[in-house]
Every structure is written in structure tokens, then in C-alpha cells.
Design a protein around this motif. Structure first.
Motif, PDB file in Angstrom:
ATOM      1  N   ASN A  45     -10.500  13.518  20.289  1.00 27.97           N
ATOM      2  CA  ASN A  45     -10.136  14.701  21.066  1.00 27.97           C
ATOM      3  C   ASN A  45      -9.747  14.335  22.490  1.00 27.97           C
ATOM      4  O   ASN A  45      -8.847  14.948  23.062  1.00 27.97           O
ATOM      5  CB  ASN A  45     -11.294  15.693  21.093  1.00 27.97           C
ATOM      6  CG  ASN A  45     -11.313  16.519  19.840  1.00 27.97           C
ATOM      7  OD1 ASN A  45     -10.288  17.042  19.434  1.00 27.97           O
ATOM      8  ND2 ASN A  45     -12.455  16.596  19.201  1.00 27.97           N
ATOM      9  N   LEU A  48      -6.212  13.107  22.419  1.00 29.72           N
ATOM     10  CA  LEU A  48      -5.311  14.236  22.178  1.00 29.72           C
ATOM     11  C   LEU A  48      -5.076  15.009  23.467  1.00 29.72           C
ATOM     12  O   LEU A  48      -3.940  15.299  23.846  1.00 29.72           O
ATOM     13  CB  LEU A  48      -5.933  15.141  21.114  1.00 29.72           C
ATOM     14  CG  LEU A  48      -5.110  16.333  20.665  1.00 29.72           C
ATOM     15  CD1 LEU A  48      -3.903  15.843  19.912  1.00 29.72           C
ATOM     16  CD2 LEU A  48      -5.926  17.231  19.780  1.00 29.72           C
TER      17      LEU A  48
ATOM     18  N   PHE B 239      -7.507  17.678  10.841  1.00 32.29           N
ATOM     19  CA  PHE B 239      -6.545  18.666  11.318  1.00 32.29           C
ATOM     20  C   PHE B 239      -5.951  19.491  10.194  1.00 32.29           C
ATOM     21  O   PHE B 239      -5.552  20.627  10.414  1.00 32.29           O
ATOM     22  CB  PHE B 239      -5.421  17.982  12.099  1.00 32.29           C
ATOM     23  CG  PHE B 239      -5.844  17.542  13.457  1.00 32.29           C
ATOM     24  CD1 PHE B 239      -5.928  18.457  14.497  1.00 32.29           C
ATOM     25  CD2 PHE B 239      -6.183  16.219  13.708  1.00 32.29           C
ATOM     26  CE1 PHE B 239      -6.340  18.063  15.749  1.00 32.29           C
ATOM     27  CE2 PHE B 239      -6.596  15.820  14.960  1.00 32.29           C
ATOM     28  CZ  PHE B 239      -6.676  16.750  15.983  1.00 32.29           C
ATOM     29  N   ILE B 401      -1.219  12.096  15.576  1.00 28.94           N
ATOM     30  CA  ILE B 401      -2.289  13.087  15.696  1.00 28.94           C
ATOM     31  C   ILE B 401      -1.717  14.408  16.213  1.00 28.94           C
ATOM     32  O   ILE B 401      -2.133  15.493  15.779  1.00 28.94           O
ATOM     33  CB  ILE B 401      -3.436  12.557  16.596  1.00 28.94           C
ATOM     34  CG1 ILE B 401      -4.724  13.340  16.343  1.00 28.94           C
ATOM     35  CG2 ILE B 401      -3.119  12.614  18.057  1.00 28.94           C
ATOM     36  CD1 ILE B 401      -5.924  12.740  17.030  1.00 28.94           C
ATOM     37  N   SER B 405      -1.746  17.938  14.354  1.00 28.89           N
ATOM     38  CA  SER B 405      -2.356  19.143  14.910  1.00 28.89           C
ATOM     39  C   SER B 405      -1.358  20.301  14.899  1.00 28.89           C
ATOM     40  O   SER B 405      -1.743  21.444  14.680  1.00 28.89           O
ATOM     41  CB  SER B 405      -2.901  18.881  16.306  1.00 28.89           C
ATOM     42  OG  SER B 405      -1.883  18.938  17.258  1.00 28.89           O
ATOM     43  N   TYR B 406      -0.064  20.014  15.109  1.00 32.14           N
ATOM     44  CA  TYR B 406       0.934  21.095  15.039  1.00 32.14           C
ATOM     45  C   TYR B 406       1.053  21.615  13.610  1.00 32.14           C
ATOM     46  O   TYR B 406       1.143  22.821  13.385  1.00 32.14           O
ATOM     47  CB  TYR B 406       2.304  20.607  15.538  1.00 32.14           C
ATOM     48  CG  TYR B 406       2.333  20.173  16.986  1.00 32.14           C
ATOM     49  CD1 TYR B 406       1.439  20.709  17.910  1.00 32.14           C
ATOM     50  CD2 TYR B 406       3.235  19.231  17.428  1.00 32.14           C
ATOM     51  CE1 TYR B 406       1.450  20.312  19.233  1.00 32.14           C
ATOM     52  CE2 TYR B 406       3.265  18.820  18.755  1.00 32.14           C
ATOM     53  CZ  TYR B 406       2.359  19.357  19.649  1.00 32.14           C
ATOM     54  OH  TYR B 406       2.383  18.954  20.951  1.00 32.14           O
ATOM     55  N   GLY B 408      -1.275  21.386  11.370  1.00 35.25           N
ATOM     56  CA  GLY B 408      -2.544  22.057  11.102  1.00 35.25           C
ATOM     57  C   GLY B 408      -2.549  23.484  11.619  1.00 35.25           C
ATOM     58  O   GLY B 408      -3.001  24.404  10.937  1.00 35.25           O
ATOM     59  N   ALA B 409      -1.987  23.700  12.838  1.00 34.20           N
ATOM     60  CA  ALA B 409      -1.923  25.053  13.386  1.00 34.20           C
ATOM     61  C   ALA B 409      -0.986  25.926  12.574  1.00 34.20           C
ATOM     62  O   ALA B 409      -1.173  27.140  12.493  1.00 34.20           O
ATOM     63  CB  ALA B 409      -1.459  24.995  14.837  1.00 34.20           C
ATOM     64  N   GLU B 412      -2.831  26.780   8.950  1.00 34.12           N
ATOM     65  CA  GLU B 412      -4.181  27.326   8.982  1.00 34.12           C
ATOM     66  C   GLU B 412      -4.214  28.684   8.283  1.00 34.12           C
ATOM     67  O   GLU B 412      -3.391  29.549   8.563  1.00 34.12           O
ATOM     68  CB  GLU B 412      -4.619  27.476  10.431  1.00 34.12           C
ATOM     69  CG  GLU B 412      -6.096  27.412  10.633  1.00 34.12           C
ATOM     70  CD  GLU B 412      -6.446  27.326  12.105  1.00 34.12           C
ATOM     71  OE1 GLU B 412      -7.587  26.942  12.423  1.00 34.12           O
ATOM     72  OE2 GLU B 412      -5.589  27.640  12.929  1.00 34.12           O
TER      73      GLU B 412
END
Lengths: 68, 418
Positions: A45, A48, B239, B401, B405-406, B408-409, B412
Motif C-alpha cells: 500500500n 501504491l 485487488f 499494481i 487496482s483500476y 479492481g475498482a 467490484e
């Protein structure tokens, strides 16, 4: 003249990013000291968040390189 | 394994497709060109008084080239595939330019010349546009508004050159040109090399699971497996949750692709030294792929949070919706700039440190100064290179990563309101 202003802009962007990333690092170290078992989560984190702050600074730096 | 191959093939296809698309402003340029086309060249002479300029040298070394400079006067010729409207296609190996010092070509082929390793086209009438002609040298002139125009000298006369083709709309100073360069350049060569290397490395690792079934991993498998598991367990699963398997091939492809290119770009000698991930057009393609993957996999919740954020008063939505809409584009834009800027900045710093030798030595005049510069440059460069080794891994990881995360968003299912 615009070159000087662009250089100042790059410097300001770096100050902002430096404060931000410094805060992230400090708080992550605090968190690891309190909960050493969560080091993996905290580390990813931390990277990130640092990357997100860096993104804003890099846009400013790139703009100041190419503004002539 | 098949999925990884398909993903890699997609990357290749897009890497080839992007340059082709970014030349649509050609028509606008031809109007500009009329002005320079007016008369032929004017009288010029070659002169060699160039002072050493570390900035220009740095940009020359990080930019793409149509020839692979190995060492001294040894060059690896690369295929040139050039197309100019009205003139047609020219395909030849770049040693037809007859390289001499600094990657300059001694001959012009079909109106194309090789200036500092980059193919440029003569943009002024009067120059023989067909066949091979010997040229004298290159020079440059400055317009009133501070722009630099490269010129070639042929039979004692200067001819303006069009800039090399650029895929970035002129952000890096290239500008829109009268010709299209589809050549296998240094960067393309490095990318193909990385594809081949990654293919054999990953195939060997995958085969290991058949031959070493039930045993501990061996050889290259033991090297790839921890990296693979790290990305799966630290990036994909946290994620993406249960849907991670669908996106794993894509995430692994970009991770190994970026990591491989970063590491090969770090090598200062022959098969390396191609600054691929520090090239805006390459990172732009990677960002476009991320953009497409994120937005195609976006579900109802994702779009609702952009256009009609739940739990927010109506008047705030007027501000929030444009911001969220911009966010869709800013996310891949920062992906593109982050990778490009990190790698490019590292390379420039290394070149500037090496330049200390020439700055202190006054370009060869002072041997003591050169030695002092060398003593300073070696430890500084080694320090910077070890930092860059770290950056190579971190940037590949960060790209991966953030993309995860993009995605994952976007996928969701239900959103908890805090």
C-alpha cells in the motif's frame, strides 16, 4: 524567462511530492513498528500511494521540461 | 501459457498499430511544406566546431534510432521501411546510408538521409529524390522563433530536412512530417528481442511443471516461480478478488514485458541500451491497453459511480461527474507518464554523469581534467545504475499494481459505504 519559470515549477512540484512521500514513509514505518506482522500489506500500500503522488509530480515536471 | 502468448501478441499488434495512427495530421503539414519547397538550397559549407553539449548528447542517446550503434565504427544495420505520399514505398537496409561518425550517413537514398542515427527526409526542391547520392555533411539553422531546422549539405548547397517521424504529436520536439517511418528501429529490435527472450524463459518455466511434477522447482522455473507468485498473491488476488484468474495473463504479460525491457535497457552494451520503456509512444500503447481493459470490464457499479454517484446531493454531482469523467483519462495518462519519466530521468542522469568526463576534459583537450571527470563519473554512475536496477523492478511492479487496482475498482460487485 519562461525557462526559469518552468524550472521553478519543477522545483515546486518536487517539494510537494517530497513532503507527500515523506509523510507516507514516516507513517508506514510507524505502522510497521506497531504491527510488524502486517509488513507485507503495509509495504504494497505504501508503494501504491507513493506512486499516486509521484504521478502528480511527474506531470508537472514533464510539462515544465517541454514548456519553452 | 497460451493465454500469455495471446496477450503478448496483442501487445505486439498494438505497438505496431499506434505509430501508424498518429500521422493523420499529414494534410495540415503539406500546406506548411509548400513554403519551404519554394526555392532550392542556398550556399553552405561544412564546418566542424561543435562544442560538447551534454543536454543534446543525452537526448541523442535516449532517443530511438534507425541504426544500432555497437562500438566505435561498428554499426548493426536495421531495415528501413519508409513511405512518403507521392513517392511510394522505399525498403532497404540502413547500411545503404554508409554510416560514418556519430551514425551519420554519407549517402542519401531516395531523398532520405541518416542524421545522427535518425532517418530524415529532404524537404526542399532541387535535391535528387531518387537513387543514391553522396552528401557532404549535416548542419542546422535556427528560425526566428527559436526552432532548429536540420540541414544537409549537398554539392555546396544547404537543403532543409524534415524532422524524423514522431509518434507523439511533436511533444518531444519531432513534429508532423511529410513521410511515414515504419522501420524496424532500435526500439522495435529491442522489443522483438525481449519477446523472444521472455517466450523461451517462460516456456522453460512452464515446461518445468511437467518434468518436475511433484518435485521442487529447478533451474529457470525456480527463478520465475517466486516472481509469478508474488504478483499473483500481492497484486492480483488482493485487488481483483475471486475474478483474478481472468486478468492474471494480462497482468503477468505487462509485468514481465516492462521488467524485461527495463532490464535490457539498463545494459550499456550491444543487445541492450535500447531505451524502450523510456519512449513515450511505447508507454502510450501500454496505457491505451490498460484503458481499454479497465473500461471494457467496468460493470454497472463502476459507471454508476462515475455518472451518478450514489449518496451524494444533486448539486455536488454537477461538479463530481466531470471530475470522475476526467479521471477515466487521467489514470492511464499518469500510468504512461510515470513509466516514461522514471526510466528517461534515470537514463539522462547516467549520461550526464558520464558527460562529466567530457565537460572536465574540455572535449579531449585536457587529459588531467578527463581523468578527474572519470574518477568522479565512475562511482556516481555505478550508484545511479544500482538505483535504476531498483527502479526497473519498482516501476514494473507499480504499473502492474495500479492497473490491477483500476481493474479492481471497475469490476467490484458491491460497494460498502463508509
Amino acid at each position: 524567462m519562461t525557462g526559469t519559470l518552468a524550472a521553478l515549477g519543477a522545483g515546486l512540484a518536487v517539494i510537494g511530492a517530497g513532503i507527500g512521500i515523506g509523510n507516507i514513509g514516516a507513517k508506514a514505518m510507524d505502522a510497521i513498528a506497531r504491527q510488524p506482522e502486517a509488513v507485507g500489506d503495509i509495504r504494497s500500500n505504501m508503494i501504491l500511494m507513493a506512486a499516486l503522488i509521484e504521478g502528480a509530480a511527474l506531470i508537472a515536471i514533464i510539462l515544465s521540461i517541454f514548456v519553452k | 501459457m497460451r493465454r500469455i502468448l495471446v496477450s503478448l501478441l496483442c501487445l505486439v499488434a498494438l505497438a505496431i498499430a499506434l505509430p501508424a495512427q498518429s500521422h493523420q495530421e499529414g494534410a495540415e503539414h503539406s500546406a506548411n511544406q509548400e513554403e519551404t519547397h519554394g526555392e532550392g538550397g542556398h550556399d553552405c559549407a561544412c564546418h566542424e566546431d561543435e562544442a560538447y553539449d551534454p543536454g543534446a548528447s543525452a537526448f541523442h542517446h535516449i532517443s530511438d534510432a534507425n541504426v544500432f550503434h555497437i562500438a566505435g565504427e561498428i554499426y548493426l544495420p536495421l531495415p528501413c521501411i519508409l513511405y512518403a505520399p507521392g513517392q511510394g514505398l522505399s525498403v532497404f537496409l540502413s547500411n545503404k546510408f554508409h554510416f560514418h561518425e556519430h551514425g551519420n550517413g554519407a549517402y542519401a537514398v531516395d531523398g532520405y538521409v541518416l542524421n545522427h542515427g535518425e532517418v530524415m527526409r529532404v524537404a526542399q526542391a532541387g535535391f535528387p529524390m531518387e537513387g543514391e547520392v553522396a552528401i557532404e555533411c549535416f548542419t542546422e539553422t535556427h528560425t526566428e522563433d527559436g526552432k532548429t531546422i536540420n540541414q544537409v549539405i549537398y554539392e555546396g548547397q544547404c537543403y532543409n530536412l524534415d524532422k524524423k517521424t514522431s509518434y507523439d504529436g511533436g511533444i518531444m520536439g519531432g513534429g508532423v512530417t511529410s513521410f511515414y517511418d515504419f522501420s524496424v528501429t532500435k526500439n522495435v529490435f529491442t522489443m522483438l528481442l525481449t519477446f523472444v527472450l521472455l517466450f523461451f524463459l517462460l516456456r522453460a518455466a512452464a515446461k518445468g511443471y511437467q518434468t518436475n511434477d511433484g518435485k521442487a522447482p529447478k533451474g529457470i522455473q525456480a527463478f520465475i516461480e517466486p516472481v509469478f507468485l508474488f504478483i499473483r498473491d500481492e497484486v492480483a488476488i488482493p485487488f481483483l478478488g475471486a475474478k483474478y484468474e481472468r486478468y492474471l495473463p494480462y497482468l503477468m504479460s505487462i509485468f514481465f514485458f516492462i521488467l524485461g525491457l527495463n532490464l535490457i535497457g539498463q545494459l550499456p552494451i550491444f543487445p541492450g541500451s535500447g531505451n524502450v520503456t523510456g519512449n513515450l509512444s511505447v508507454t502510450a500503447v501500454l496505457a491505451v491497453i490498460a484503458f481499454v481493459v479497465v473500461n471494457l470490464s467496468g460493470n454497472k457499479n463502476y459507471w454508476q459511480h462515475i455518472f451518478n454517484m450514489p449518496g451524494v446531493p444533486g448539486w455536488i454531482k454537477i461538479i463530481l461527474t466531470p471530475v470522475e469523467l476526467l479521471g477515466i483519462f487521467i489514470k492511464p495518462l499518469t500510468l504512461m507518464l510515470r513509466l516514461f519519466a522514471n526510466i528517461t530521468a534515470g537514463h539522462i542522469v547516467i549520461i550526464i554523469f558520464v558527460s562529466l568526463i567530457f565537460i572536465f576534459g574540455k572535449a579531449g583537450e585536457s587529459i588531467g581534467g578527463s581523468a578527474l571527470g572519470g574518477v568522479m563519473a565512475v562511482p556516481l554512475t555505478m550508484f545511479m545504475m544500482s538505483i535504476e536496477l531498483l527502479v526497473a523492478f519498482i516501476q514494473a511492479f507499480v504499473f502492474c499494481i495500479l492497473t490491477a487496482s483500476y481493474i479492481g475498482a471497475a469490476v467490484e460487485e458491491h460497494h460498502e459505504h463508509h
